[in-house]
Design an enzyme around this catalytic site. Sequence first.
Site, PDB file in Angstrom:
ATOM      1  CG  ASN A  42     -33.770  30.414 -29.418  1.00 11.12           C
ATOM      2  OD1 ASN A  42     -34.694  30.008 -28.727  1.00 11.12           O
ATOM      3  ND2 ASN A  42     -32.774  29.639 -29.777  1.00 11.12           N
ATOM      4  CD  GLU A  44     -32.628  28.151 -34.101  1.00  7.44           C
ATOM      5  OE1 GLU A  44     -32.905  27.114 -34.730  1.00  7.44           O
ATOM      6  OE2 GLU A  44     -31.702  28.212 -33.258  1.00  7.44           O
ATOM      7  CB  CYS A  53     -30.810  36.539 -29.665  1.00  4.70           C
ATOM      8  SG  CYS A  53     -29.321  36.053 -30.536  1.00  4.70           S
ATOM      9  CD  GLU A  55     -30.130  36.931 -25.145  1.00  3.41           C
ATOM     10  OE1 GLU A  55     -30.701  36.465 -26.155  1.00  3.41           O
ATOM     11  OE2 GLU A  55     -29.056  36.501 -24.711  1.00  3.41           O
ATOM     12  CB  CYS A  84     -24.835  36.843 -28.955  1.00  2.00           C
ATOM     13  SG  CYS A  84     -26.034  37.903 -29.771  1.00  2.00           S
ATOM     14  CB  CYS A  87     -28.280  40.158 -27.273  1.00  4.60           C
ATOM     15  SG  CYS A  87     -29.263  39.136 -28.385  1.00  4.60           S
TER      16      CYS A  87
HETATM   17  N1  THU Z   1     -29.135  32.698 -29.079  1.00  8.24           N
HETATM   18  C1  THU Z   1     -29.926  33.547 -28.344  1.00  8.24           C
HETATM   19  O1  THU Z   1     -31.150  33.459 -28.394  1.00  8.24           O
HETATM   20  N2  THU Z   1     -29.319  34.463 -27.553  1.00  8.24           N
HETATM   21  C2  THU Z   1     -27.970  34.628 -27.439  1.00  8.24           C
HETATM   22  O2  THU Z   1     -27.528  35.547 -26.770  1.00  8.24           O
HETATM   23  C3  THU Z   1     -27.063  33.688 -28.110  1.00  8.24           C
HETATM   24  C4  THU Z   1     -27.686  32.757 -29.079  1.00  8.24           C
HETATM   25  C5  THU Z   1     -29.773  31.707 -29.946  1.00  8.24           C
HETATM   26  C6  THU Z   1     -29.660  31.983 -31.404  1.00  8.24           C
HETATM   27  C7  THU Z   1     -29.833  30.601 -31.991  1.00  8.24           C
HETATM   28  O3  THU Z   1     -31.211  30.336 -32.144  1.00  8.24           O
HETATM   29  C8  THU Z   1     -29.280  29.660 -30.936  1.00  8.24           C
HETATM   30  O4  THU Z   1     -29.185  30.443 -29.739  1.00  8.24           O
HETATM   31  C9  THU Z   1     -27.911  29.087 -31.265  1.00  8.24           C
HETATM   32  O5  THU Z   1     -27.014  30.101 -31.576  1.00  8.24           O
END
Ligand code: THU
Length: 128
Positions: A42, A44, A53, A55, A84, A87
Amino acid sequence: MNDELLIEAAMAARSACYCPYSSFPVSAALLAESGGIYTGVNVENASYGLTICAERVAVGSAIAAGERAFKKLVVVVRGGGSPCGACRQVLNEFAPELPIIMVDELGKVSSRTTLSELLPQAFGPQSL
Ligand code: THU
């Protein structure tokens, strides 16, 4: 390809997660039909909504390398949570039946599923 190798790749990627705002690292390893493994973390952003994300980073990296077909995805999430909705949709573009292994932060498999189970009746390329 042994699942353990893909899980190891996803676990190893975890140290590169960039999640200063959520402190919630997520990493992924995507196995292509070619045998190549593409990892993602991830990423941010100070403008929170721009976060990408793990994925989708893995998919983007694989597509940029010329891959188009995929065999398996491992996602590492604290507590073993699943990809999520955004993704799921992006993965559906390339691999609607993709087997997905969810792993917790200790590397333990929490569940095994498929993208079609997670995203039934998906809108995809065939819908256009
Ligand atoms: N996140 C992902 O990387 N993949 C997902 O499928 C769900 C959420 C990350 C996004 C963010 O940086 C952190 O998880 C909290 O939501």
